[in-house]
Structure formats: structure tokens, C-alpha cells
Design a protein around this motif. Structure first.
Motif, PDB file in Angstrom:
ATOM      1  N   ARG A  14      -7.158   3.675  13.215  1.00 23.91           N
ATOM      2  CA  ARG A  14      -6.856   2.471  14.021  1.00 23.91           C
ATOM      3  C   ARG A  14      -7.075   2.778  15.505  1.00 23.91           C
ATOM      4  O   ARG A  14      -7.618   1.962  16.240  1.00 23.91           O
ATOM      5  CB  ARG A  14      -5.413   2.001  13.805  1.00 23.91           C
ATOM      6  CG  ARG A  14      -5.026   1.632  12.371  1.00 23.91           C
ATOM      7  CD  ARG A  14      -5.699   0.360  11.889  1.00 23.91           C
ATOM      8  NE  ARG A  14      -7.075   0.555  11.490  1.00 23.91           N
ATOM      9  CZ  ARG A  14      -7.470   1.162  10.355  1.00 23.91           C
ATOM     10  NH1 ARG A  14      -6.601   1.639   9.504  1.00 23.91           N
ATOM     11  NH2 ARG A  14      -8.757   1.293  10.084  1.00 23.91           N
TER      12      ARG A  14
ATOM     13  N   TYR B 192      -4.631   7.185   8.731  1.00 26.95           N
ATOM     14  CA  TYR B 192      -4.662   5.723   8.898  1.00 26.95           C
ATOM     15  C   TYR B 192      -4.540   5.369  10.385  1.00 26.95           C
ATOM     16  O   TYR B 192      -5.316   4.568  10.913  1.00 26.95           O
ATOM     17  CB  TYR B 192      -3.537   5.055   8.089  1.00 26.95           C
ATOM     18  CG  TYR B 192      -3.317   3.595   8.460  1.00 26.95           C
ATOM     19  CD1 TYR B 192      -4.019   2.574   7.830  1.00 26.95           C
ATOM     20  CD2 TYR B 192      -2.424   3.258   9.488  1.00 26.95           C
ATOM     21  CE1 TYR B 192      -3.842   1.239   8.207  1.00 26.95           C
ATOM     22  CE2 TYR B 192      -2.245   1.929   9.865  1.00 26.95           C
ATOM     23  CZ  TYR B 192      -2.956   0.927   9.229  1.00 26.95           C
ATOM     24  OH  TYR B 192      -2.788  -0.382   9.611  1.00 26.95           O
ATOM     25  N   PHE B 193      -3.566   5.982  11.072  1.00 30.65           N
ATOM     26  CA  PHE B 193      -3.344   5.605  12.471  1.00 30.65           C
ATOM     27  C   PHE B 193      -4.444   6.137  13.390  1.00 30.65           C
ATOM     28  O   PHE B 193      -4.804   5.495  14.370  1.00 30.65           O
ATOM     29  CB  PHE B 193      -1.947   6.041  12.927  1.00 30.65           C
ATOM     30  CG  PHE B 193      -0.873   5.128  12.399  1.00 30.65           C
ATOM     31  CD1 PHE B 193      -0.626   3.896  12.997  1.00 30.65           C
ATOM     32  CD2 PHE B 193      -0.131   5.463  11.270  1.00 30.65           C
ATOM     33  CE1 PHE B 193       0.337   3.030  12.500  1.00 30.65           C
ATOM     34  CE2 PHE B 193       0.829   4.606  10.762  1.00 30.65           C
ATOM     35  CZ  PHE B 193       1.069   3.380  11.380  1.00 30.65           C
ATOM     36  N   LYS B 194      -4.992   7.298  13.053  1.00 31.87           N
ATOM     37  CA  LYS B 194      -6.120   7.788  13.850  1.00 31.87           C
ATOM     38  C   LYS B 194      -7.323   6.853  13.722  1.00 31.87           C
ATOM     39  O   LYS B 194      -8.036   6.604  14.697  1.00 31.87           O
ATOM     40  CB  LYS B 194      -6.503   9.215  13.418  1.00 31.87           C
ATOM     41  CG  LYS B 194      -5.562  10.256  13.988  1.00 31.87           C
ATOM     42  CD  LYS B 194      -6.065  11.673  13.749  1.00 31.87           C
ATOM     43  CE  LYS B 194      -5.223  12.654  14.543  1.00 31.87           C
ATOM     44  NZ  LYS B 194      -5.427  14.056  14.089  1.00 31.87           N
TER      45      LYS B 194
ATOM     46  N   GLU C  15       1.938  12.449   4.402  1.00 34.01           N
ATOM     47  CA  GLU C  15       1.941  12.517   5.860  1.00 34.01           C
ATOM     48  C   GLU C  15       0.523  12.566   6.425  1.00 34.01           C
ATOM     49  O   GLU C  15       0.189  11.873   7.389  1.00 34.01           O
ATOM     50  CB  GLU C  15       2.750  13.736   6.305  1.00 34.01           C
ATOM     51  CG  GLU C  15       2.965  13.776   7.800  1.00 34.01           C
ATOM     52  CD  GLU C  15       3.945  14.866   8.205  1.00 34.01           C
ATOM     53  OE1 GLU C  15       5.148  14.679   8.003  1.00 34.01           O
ATOM     54  OE2 GLU C  15       3.495  15.900   8.727  1.00 34.01           O
TER      55      GLU C  15
ATOM     56  N   ILE D 129      -1.046   9.165   6.298  1.00 33.33           N
ATOM     57  CA  ILE D 129      -0.476   8.267   7.308  1.00 33.33           C
ATOM     58  C   ILE D 129      -1.136   8.544   8.660  1.00 33.33           C
ATOM     59  O   ILE D 129      -1.564   7.627   9.367  1.00 33.33           O
ATOM     60  CB  ILE D 129       1.063   8.447   7.415  1.00 33.33           C
ATOM     61  CG1 ILE D 129       1.732   7.953   6.131  1.00 33.33           C
ATOM     62  CG2 ILE D 129       1.622   7.698   8.621  1.00 33.33           C
ATOM     63  CD1 ILE D 129       3.201   8.323   6.018  1.00 33.33           C
ATOM     64  N   ILE D 130      -1.236   9.812   9.000  1.00 29.49           N
ATOM     65  CA  ILE D 130      -1.857  10.175  10.286  1.00 29.49           C
ATOM     66  C   ILE D 130      -3.319   9.709  10.310  1.00 29.49           C
ATOM     67  O   ILE D 130      -3.781   9.142  11.312  1.00 29.49           O
ATOM     68  CB  ILE D 130      -1.740  11.697  10.526  1.00 29.49           C
ATOM     69  CG1 ILE D 130      -0.267  12.066  10.756  1.00 29.49           C
ATOM     70  CG2 ILE D 130      -2.596  12.136  11.711  1.00 29.49           C
ATOM     71  CD1 ILE D 130       0.024  13.548  10.752  1.00 29.49           C
TER      72      ILE D 130
ATOM     73  N   PRO E  12       0.850  -1.200   0.000  1.00 29.12           N
ATOM     74  CA  PRO E  12       0.000   0.000   0.000  1.00 29.12           C
ATOM     75  C   PRO E  12       0.881   1.243   0.000  1.00 29.12           C
ATOM     76  O   PRO E  12       2.021   1.189   0.442  1.00 29.12           O
ATOM     77  CB  PRO E  12      -0.783  -0.129   1.310  1.00 29.12           C
ATOM     78  CG  PRO E  12       0.033  -1.031   2.177  1.00 29.12           C
ATOM     79  CD  PRO E  12       0.799  -1.933   1.263  1.00 29.12           C
ATOM     80  N   GLY E  13       0.343   2.354  -0.470  1.00 33.62           N
ATOM     81  CA  GLY E  13       1.126   3.578  -0.495  1.00 33.62           C
ATOM     82  C   GLY E  13       1.694   3.825  -1.878  1.00 33.62           C
ATOM     83  O   GLY E  13       1.375   3.095  -2.800  1.00 33.62           O
ATOM     84  N   PRO E  14       2.497   4.862  -2.073  1.00 31.98           N
ATOM     85  CA  PRO E  14       2.967   5.771  -1.025  1.00 31.98           C
ATOM     86  C   PRO E  14       1.868   6.694  -0.498  1.00 31.98           C
ATOM     87  O   PRO E  14       1.032   7.155  -1.265  1.00 31.98           O
ATOM     88  CB  PRO E  14       4.050   6.591  -1.740  1.00 31.98           C
ATOM     89  CG  PRO E  14       3.721   6.506  -3.197  1.00 31.98           C
ATOM     90  CD  PRO E  14       3.033   5.199  -3.396  1.00 31.98           C
ATOM     91  N   LEU E  15       1.899   6.946   0.794  1.00 21.75           N
ATOM     92  CA  LEU E  15       0.926   7.833   1.424  1.00 21.75           C
ATOM     93  C   LEU E  15       1.612   9.134   1.847  1.00 21.75           C
ATOM     94  O   LEU E  15       2.769   9.121   2.254  1.00 21.75           O
ATOM     95  CB  LEU E  15       0.310   7.180   2.664  1.00 21.75           C
ATOM     96  CG  LEU E  15      -0.476   5.878   2.523  1.00 21.75           C
ATOM     97  CD1 LEU E  15      -1.176   5.562   3.842  1.00 21.75           C
ATOM     98  CD2 LEU E  15      -1.495   5.942   1.397  1.00 21.75           C
TER      99      LEU E  15
END
Lengths: 526, 447
Positions: free
Chosen positions: B58, B54-56, B48, B51-52, B43-46
Motif C-alpha cells: 500500500r 500488505y502495508f508495504k 506478521e 501483514i507487513i 481476509p486472513g488470518p495473515l
């Protein structure tokens, strides 16, 4: 600036751009700043009745204060550690060409996401139903790492490369036992990492060293003779610590497999291969990755790291518990694995490192190949510009690192450590001097992809300048560094009479002889 | 790619300088057959932002909005923003193992201060620069005891963290080390009668934990006496080191294996944490892991360097006694900063708060019909409760109330499936303790 701190060409021309004195302030130990009655943190008020510790615990269990703990305010803590920080070199300050350690840029977004509420706050024993986010992160990273390595299954539990090595060896052992016998020996080339033999011993195996040939490679004809029924596996670092790709790795795998042995690959140097080739495709059965190297999670002064183990299908039943399982988009920790080697660490490994590695992987995607290309390009660029100045003992194509020796400088009494220390005066961290063992006086240089052309040029300038100094003024190099807060420390004396802690006054008073501890109380430094 | 600092033209110029036609030629030692022709399926490239996001996303799938009563070796405690600000300084965050002492004095002095704090806290003479975590520190402590005594049996209390014991067994299995377990009494403390001299025959060490896995403090004196009488060492494992702010340090122990997560390190779903080994000075050469020591330079200036490295893997290779390499230096720094902020008084006050909160919770739960506190021994911030029904079932119902209930012990002790381990710290609000009690009361009354 003192005369000896300037960097001149032998002809007197000042040419080196990157040089300067390390700015630092004197700073004692935090214990020496302590004044009774101060503290750096206020606690919220207690919202239940306070109990008397002595009564509640009983006199036999209760402790008064912890003597020797500092009493300092918040600003003093900030200043103390900020000043200490300025005594460190770091990747944020410049190139850190430590071969085999892969000191690359540590993206700050990784740090940001690792601290998010809902990730940093999660307890490892909370129910899977409220851990879906964490479990998915582990699962997603696992999928990415499998794709990069071409392997079939993984455990992300090991928390360091060396622990990954041990886990991999225990997997090999469990697999061979299930086939009728664990066998006795692990073969290790002399170009392997230092932790390899130690891990082999902990896994209950004997080490048999294998000499590299004059090309820094395993001699195939010779190798066949080594692979007997007693051999469980070959543990190889590829590319080796010489920075050289093992050309016959696929054939080596075939030879091992034909005799019922397995191939373990130390993946510490995966930064040279990611996106270019996959160990799973060329016959590797087990490998570990150092996420703190290839996947950019910061080294933090020596850790934490993470050393996931990647394996072929045949080894899957033996993976450490727990394993992250996925079904229909729901994730769970699977503990019911009767053939498992057991646990290698409590809970689920270094989750905080895993998520940083995933952030890095997502930032690149398939573009991780470009990082590898730039790493190899940088190493070869540096090699090309230094090979006329330093001895290249193995003249083989370099991957992401290049290994010179100090043979030419030795003639002037200057060794690899002297050159390394002199590099500090030029504003660089030294390269690796200890590896590989087969190159006496090694200069092992790994720039990584994070270095710009300008930084590579500055490094080349510095190294060439030092080579000239070694000829013209060897003393200058041998007594380096000249620009740091402390000079070379007397490590021999430090090891003979180790002083491993500061002592509070009453401890000292209790001792008849103050001995080596006495000087810990002498306040003035630098 | 934003992490790569080269332009295409710079790459071209560098290739020209090397004399390479293309980047591909640099990889020619890898047989063409094994070189990837297709891009990796990642997956990606993402960016910044992505990316944030995605983690938020999760983070939102985890336990947000729930109150937790879990401890068992991982504790929620106050943390200061100062700690995070300082460890994120690049000079700490992005530096390497301090092998080059002259430009690593920050890390080295930090380690020296860490070693001092850990020694003072545990009442031991020396402590190392950190181990992976408590479970591996305990395992390495046992291997250390084996080296010191040259004996190969080890007696481990069943009140030691079950996952720590599992790790020990994994390591011990192929080293000829025999791990035997012994039980506990109605007080929740180790069964001393199991430690008679004949049982300790040829034992390298007796391993206990205090406060133990049930939250109960162990009486180390008599255990040490029994161990020492048989020529064995006493290893004490401390997984809640905040207890040592108020509980007498384990001075009787020969080796202390400690998990320092409580001091400013976030739970982070299980790691990274900070293990520590502390011991007597006479055993220091058998202690695994790094050590920073004081040293002088030629001009007599005080500095610090890694020392006694001859014990380490990179010197001894196959003669090595431990394969420890990476440690947890950055988190040892977190612990150091956190303890400096707390200081002498703060540490004690924090420990006392935990004790008070836990006593309050014990009283609240004790009042619920059907709930018992099975162990009589003194506890710090964790204690065991017994329900009339399986603890797993109780926890299922608590979860519906957005409460992550106490750890059901049936997973580790199948015979105690009705018991659970409650943890209360300074960050658990009184109102939440009362809500837990009310919920339990309601659940039990419903049947």
C-alpha cells in the motif's frame, strides 16, 4: 520491604505470587533540569540565505525566545521520559481489568506498519492519484468492519467513540428530517455509557432516561409506552455496562421501527459480539465502534482513538464528507454529497489508527470469533471464582465483563475504591469503579481475551486476598496503595486551587502572591 | 492464534471450572436465530510477514518519490528517532487514561509538562491535556465562548481553515449557534471594517487564524479591540504552531485553538493529530477536555492527578457541555518530547529556518513571468501564489514531474481557482524549490 507491603493470608501464609514494590526513581519536572545553552536536537544547516526575522516579519510580529522552554540534552530527555514511564501501569505489565474500556494486548506489528515510509509520511490533501494506498487501506478496513457488524455503509472519519456517537445521532436527525421531522427525544437506558447523554445534547436532542428492570434489561411492556412520535431513537449499549446482553434487542428494534424511530447501538462492547452475532442482523440502524477497544489500537494514556460509524442503507446519503469511493480498483474521495451532515473532522479522520485496526483484523481474519470467545470465557471464569467473595447484584449471564458490588465489604467500611487501590499493591490496575451508575459501589471487571489462565488466577487470588483483608484488617485496604511512588492524592485540594502548569521564574516574580504556584518550584519529590 | 494466550486444554479446564459444557453455552442469551453459523467473510488470518507485506504494498501506491509543497494545516517537519523510541515504551503506549493517579504518574506528569509548554508557546495562562485535533479544538473553543458569554452568534473569518469552518458548522447547526463569515482584504488579512460594533452585536466570539489559511499573519490587536468593545471574545486558531517560535504569541486572544501536529507528529494522511485549547485562567472551568493538576499526598509528596473533572461528561451526563472523552494523550507526549529536544534555541532556529526557506521560495516564484504573489501581508512558512491559469491544471502538469504542487484554492474558494497555497519548511531542499520554479516556468512558457 516494609511489613505492610507483604501480602499474607489471614493465617499468615504468604500465598500471593504477584506482588511487589513499584520500582521508581525520583524525577523532577523537565523544566527543573533546564540549563541554558543545551539542546537535544541539531538541525541540518540552512541551504538558502538566512533572513533577519525582525526585518522580514516586522517588529510588531516578531518574538524573541519562548521563555520557559527547557534546555536539555538528548540523554536527559531519554532519562526523564524513561523514568516517567516507569511510574505508569500498562497492559504490557499485566492485566488491566477496566470494565468497558477493553484494555487488550496491542500487537507491535501494528506500530511497525503505522510508521512505514509511504504511510506515516502522506499528506491528507495530496491528490487521490498518489494516495491509492491510503485510500485502499480505508476502504479495506471499511469492508471488514461492515462484515463484522452486518451493516451496509460506514464513515471512518470520527476520531473517538464519543464523536462517533454524535455523528450517528446527526445521521438519525438528518434522516428523520428528510422524512418530515427530526423529532425531539432520544431514549437512553440507565445502563448506557456516560458519553451517550452528552452526545445527545450536542446533537440538539433531549434525553429521556429509561430505567432497567431488576434483570438489568429493558422492560418491553414498559418500553412500548415510551416510544411516542416524539422519539427519534433509542441509544442502547449492548451488551450493557452490566456486561449483559439485551435479550429482546430484536423486538426493541421492531417496536422502534413500527413507530418511525431508529435504533442506535453503542458498540463500545463489541468485543463480546464480534464473530458471534451482528448488530445489523438484529435490527440496529446506526452504531459506532471504538477501534481502540475491539480492534486493539493502543489507548496511549487516553488516546488517540477512532470511532467509525456503521449504518443501514437508509442513512447513507447523510454520511459525513468525504466518503471513500471505489470504482474498478481505483479509489477516490467523494465530496459531492448534497445531503451530507457535513464534516465532523478535518481531513480523513485518524488514518494512523485505522491502519492499526486493519493490521489487527488481518491477523485474525474470521478467527476474530476466538478472541470474543476467550474474552467471554475469561470474564465468566473470574466471575465463577469471585462470586462467593463479592456481591453480584445482577445475577445474569455475563458476557465479556462482570459487575460485582462492594456490598459485603461495605460492612467493614471498605468500599469499591479502596479495593481498587489495594489491587495496585498486588500488581494489577484497578477495575472500573464509576460504572454502571445503577450499581452503587460497582466493581466492573473486564479481563479481555489477552489474559492467560495464569494471569486470571493471579487476579482471582489477589481479589480473594483483598476480600479477606477487608474483613480482618480493613485499615490496610482503606489506606492503600502502599507500594507506589505517591499515595492517594488530595484531589479535592487540587481542584480547589488548581495548579495546572509550571511557572518560569520571571512569571512568578511578576506575581504578588506566589500562592499555590510556589510549590511547583520545590524540587524534591518522593 | 498468536495473540491468544490459551491452549485448548486450558480452555477446556476453564470451561469445566465454570461448569459450562461448551463455549457455545456462554452465548446462550443471544437468541440462536441471530447467532452466526458461518465464519465471517474476512481476509486472513495473515502472519506478521504477510501483514507487513500488505502495508508495504500500500505504501508503494502512495506518493513515494514525489516532492510536496502542501501545508494547509499539515506540515512536514524534522522528527527525532528519540521521540518514536520513547513513545513506543509500553508503559506509555499501552496505558489507559490516568484515572488512577498512583500508577499513572508518568502520563500525568507528561501532561502537566505538555500543558506548561503549550501555555508558554501561546502566551496563555492555561492549556488543556489535548483535544482530537485543530478543527475540533476550534469548534469546542466556540462552544466554550458561547458558554462564557451566553451569546449565540459567532463571526468567523473566511481566512480560517475551510475544513475547520466546515466542522464548526456541523456542530453548531443543532445548538442554536449562528455562524456568520466575514471576508478579507487585498493584504490577505481579515477585513476589519466588517467588524464594526453593530456587526458584532450580541456576538459570542470573533474567530480568526494566524498565520491564516493563506499563510498571512493577522494583526490581532485591533481585532481584539473590536471584539472586546462589543463584549465578544477573540478566538485565535493556530494551525502552524511552529510559527510561534518566532512570531509574537496571541496574547490578545481569549482562547487559542491550536493544532500541534508540527511538533514531531507525522502527517499520517490526516491523523492522529493533537488539538489544544489554551485560555485565560478565569475561563478554565468552561474549558472542555482533560486537565492534569498538581496535588500532594498525605506525606506531602508532589504528584499529579486529573482535576476539575466536574466539567466532564462522565459526571454531568445530560448537563454536559462537551462529549469529549478520548483525547490524544500519546501524541501530546510526542509533542512534549519533541519540544524538550528542540528546547528554547532549537525552536527559534527551526522557525527561523522555515522563514528563510519560504522567503527564498517566494523570490524564486516571483521571478517567473505570469506568477504573482497576490497578498501583501507578512507570512511565515506558507504563502499564496496566483497563476495565469487554473491552479488545478498547473498541478496536473507538476504531478507528471513528480511534484505535488501547492494546494489549489479553487476547491475552497471557487472564485480563486487560479490561486494556490505554497508551503516550504526546513525539510524542503533548496534544489527542490528551484526545480518547482523551473517546472512552473516551463509549463507556463509552453502555452
Amino acid at each position: 520491604m516494609n511489613e505492610k507491603h507483604t501480602h499474607r493470608e489471614p493465617d499468615g501464609a504468604e500465598r500471593i505470587k504477584k506482588a511487589g514494590r513499584h520500582v521508581s526513581q525520583s524525577e523532577g519536572l523537565i523544566f527543573e533540569k533546564s540549563v541554558s545553552g543545551k539542546r537535544g536536537i541539531e538541525l541540518p544547516p540552512l541551504d538558502v540565505p538566512a533572513v533577519d526575522p525582525a526585518k522580514t516579519l516586522g517588529a510588531e510580529f516578531v518574538r524573541d525566545r519562548v521563555e520557559g522552554f527547557p534546555e536539555v540534552s538528548e540523554i536527559e530527555v531519554i532519562r526523564h521520559f524513561t523514568r516517567l514511564s516507569t511510574w505508569n501501569y500498562a497492559i504490557d505489565l499485566g492485566m488491566y481489568p477496566l470494565g468497558s474500556c477493553t484494555m487488550k494486548y496491542n500487537p507491535r506489528v501494528n506500530e511497525f506498519v503505522a510508521r512505514l515510509e509511504g504511510l506515516a509520511t502522506e499528506h491528507p490533501l495530496q491528490p487521490d492519484a498518489v494516495s491509492q494506498g491510503c485510500l485502499r487501506i480505508i476502504h479495506d478496513l471499511q469492508k471488514c468492519l461492515l462484515e463484522v457488524t452486518g451493516m451496509d455503509a460506514a464513515s471512518l472519519e470520527p476520531v473517538a467513540g464519543a464523536q462517533g456517537e454524535l455523528t450517528g445521532l446527526l445521521l438519525i436527525r438528518a434522516y428523520l428530517e428528510s422524512k418530515g421531522g427530526a423529532r425531539k427525544k432520544i431514549l437512553i437506558p440507565d445502563s448506557a455509557h456516560g458519553t451517550n447523554p452528552a452526545s445527545v445534547v450536542i446533537a440538539g436532542y433531549e434525553v429521556q432516561n429509561i430505567k432497567s428492570n431488576e434483570r438489568g434489561q429493558i422492560d418491553i411492556a414498559h418500553f412500548r409506552e415510551f416510544v411516542t412520535d416524539e422519539v427519534a431513537a433509542l441509544m442502547i449499549t449492548n451488551p450493557s455496562t452490566l456486561g449483559v446482553y439485551e435479550e429482546n434487542i430484536a423486538e426493541i428494534a421492531e417496536i422502534l421501527h413500527s413507530r418511525g424511530a431508529l435504533l442506535y447501538m453503542d458498540g463500545a462492547n463489541m468485543n463480546a459480539l464480534a464473530g458471534i452475532t451482528r448488530p445489523g442482523d438484529f435490527g440496529v440502524d446506526v452504531m459506532h465502534l471504538n477501534l481502540h477497544k475491539t480492534f486493539s489500537t493502543p489507548h496511549g494514556g487516553g488516546g488517540p482513538g477512532a470511532g467509525p460509524v456503521m449504518i443501514k442503507k437508509i442513512l447513507e446519503p447523510f454520511l459525513p464528507v468525504p466518503v471513500v469511493a471505489e470504482a474498478n480498483g481505483r479509489y477516490a474521495l467523494d465530496f459531492h454529497r448534497p445531503q451530507s451532515i457535513g464534516r465532523v473532522r478535518a481531513y480523513c479522520g485518524n488514518f494512523g489508527v485505522l491502519l492499526r485496526a486493519l493490521a489487527y483484523t488481518l491477523a485474525y481474519g474470521p478467527g476474530i470469533r476466538e478472541a470474543t470467545e476467550d474474552a467471554v470465557l475469561n470474564a465468566n471464569y473470574i466471575r465463577r471464582h469471585l462470586e462467593d467473595f463479592f456481591d453480584l447484584p445482577y445475577n445474569l449471564p455475563s458476557m465479556h465483563e462482570v459487575v460485582f458490588s462492594d456490598a459485603r465489604q461495605k460492612k467493614h467500611g471498605v468500599n469499591t475504591m479502596d479495593i481498587a487501590k489495594r489491587l495496585i499493591d498486588y500488581g494489577f490496575h484497578p477495575y472500573t469503579t464509576a460504572f454502571p451508575l445503577i450499581v452503587p459501589g460497582a466493581l466492573m471487571i473486564e479481563p479481555t481475551e489477552s489474559e492467560s489462565r495464569e494471569e486470571c488466577d493471579l487476579f482471582i487470588d489477589a481479589m480473594r486476598s483483598i476480600a479477606a483483608e477487608a474483613q480482618a484488617n480493613p485499615e490496610l485496604v482503606k489506606t492503600a496503595p502502599h507500594s507506589t511512588r505517591v499515595g492517594r492524592l488530595d484531589e479535592v485540594a487540587a481542584a480547589r486551587k488548581p495548579v495546572l502548569r509550571w511557572q518560569p521564574k520571571q512569571n512568578l516574580d511578576a506575581q504578588k502572591h506566589l500562592g499555590p504556584h510556589e510549590k511547583t518550584l520545590v524540587v524534591p519529590t518522593a | 492464534m498468536r495473540y491468544l494466550p490459551k491452549s485448548q486444554s486450558e480452555r477446556r479446564e476453564m470451561l469445566d471450572a465454570i461448569g459450562a459444557k461448551s463455549i457455545e453455552t456462554l452465548f446462550e442469551t443471544i437468541p440462536a436465530k441471530y447467532r452466526l453459523r458461518e465464519p465471517l467473510k474476512l481476509p486472513g488470518p495473515l502472519s506478521e510477514m504477510e501483514i507487513i507485506d500488505y502495508f508495504k504494498a500500500r505504501a508503494a501506491e502512495n506518493s513515494r518519490g514525489y516532492t510536496s509543497f502542501l501545508g494547509a494545516g499539515v506540515y512536514q517537519h524534522v522528527r527525532s528517532v528519540v521521540t518514536d523510541a520513547l513513545v513506543q515504551r509500553g508503559e506509555f503506549l499501552t496505558s489507559y487514561t490516568p484515572y488512577q493517579a498512583e500508577i499513572s504518574q508518568g502520563t500525568l506528569q507528561g501532561i502537566f509538562e505538555f500543558q506548561t509548554l503549550m501555555s508558554q508557546l501561546t502566551g496563555q495562562e492555561v492549556a488543556n491535556a489535548s483535544m482530537y485535533d485543530g478543527s475540533t479544538a476550534l469548534t469546542e473553543s466556540v462552544l466554550m465562548a458561547e458558554r462564557i458569554t451566553r451569546r449565540h452568534r459567532v463571526l468567523v473569518a473566511k481566512t480560517v481553515h475551510p475544513e475547520y469552518r466546515e466542522v464548526l458548522k456541523t456542530y453548531a447547526k443543532h445548538l442554536g449557534l449562528h455562524v456568520e463569515e466575514f471576508g478579507f482584504t487585498a493584504s490577505g488579512q481579515v477585513d476589519l471594517s466588517a467588524l464594526r460594533t453593530e456587526a458584532l452585536n450580541e456576538a459570542a466570539a470573533v474567530v480568526v487564524q494566524s498565520p491564516n489559511f493563506f499563510g498571512v499573519l493577522e494583526k490581532l490587536g485591533p481585532i481584539a479591540e473590536a471584539a472586546h468593545a462589543a463584549g465578544a471574545l477573540l478566538i485565535d486558531c493556530v494551525s502552524e504552531p511552529l510559527s510561534l517560535g518566532i512570531v509574537r504569541p496571541p496574547q490578545e486572544a481569549d482562547i487559542v485553538a491550536l493544532e500541534a501536529q508540527s511538533f514531531g507528529v507525522p502527517p499520517s494522511y490526516g491523523g492522529p493529530f493533537v488539538g489544544v485549547i489554551a485560555t485565560r485562567e478565569k475561563f478554565v472551568r468552561q474549558m472542555p477536555g482533560r486537565l492534569a493538576g498538581e496535588a500532594l499526598d498525605a506525606e506531602g509528596r508532589r504528584g499529579f492527578c486529573l482535576t476539575l473533572a466536574t466539567r466532564e461528561q462522565h459526571i454531568r451526563r445530560e448537563k454536559a457541555t462537551s462529549n469529549i472523552c478520548t483525547n490524544e494523550a500519546l501524541y501530546a507526549l510526542v509533542v512534549t518530547i519533541h519540544l524538550c529536544l528542540l528546547g528554547k534555541e532549537g525552536l527559534r532556529e527551526l522557525a527561523a529556518q522555515n522563514l528563510s526557506k519560504t522567503r527564498f521560495a517566494q523570490e524564486e516564484l516571483r521571478k517567473i513571468p505570469g506568477v504573482a504573489l497576490p497578498f501583501s501581508g507578512a507570512t511565515f512558512n506558507e504563502f499564496t501564489v496566483e497563476f495565469p491559469r487554473p491552479a488545478d491544471e498547473m498541478n496536473q502538469k507538476l504531478l507528471a514531474e513528480k511534484i505535488i504542487g501547492p494546494l489549489a484554492l479553487g476547491k475552497y474558494y471557487p472564485e480563486h481557482s487560479k490561486r494556490a497555497l505554497v508551503c516550504v519548511t526546513e525539510v524542503t531542499p533548496r534544489a527542490e524549490i528551484e526545480r518547482l520554479a523551473a517546472s512552473l516556468r516551463k509549463i507556463l512558457a509552453a502555452n
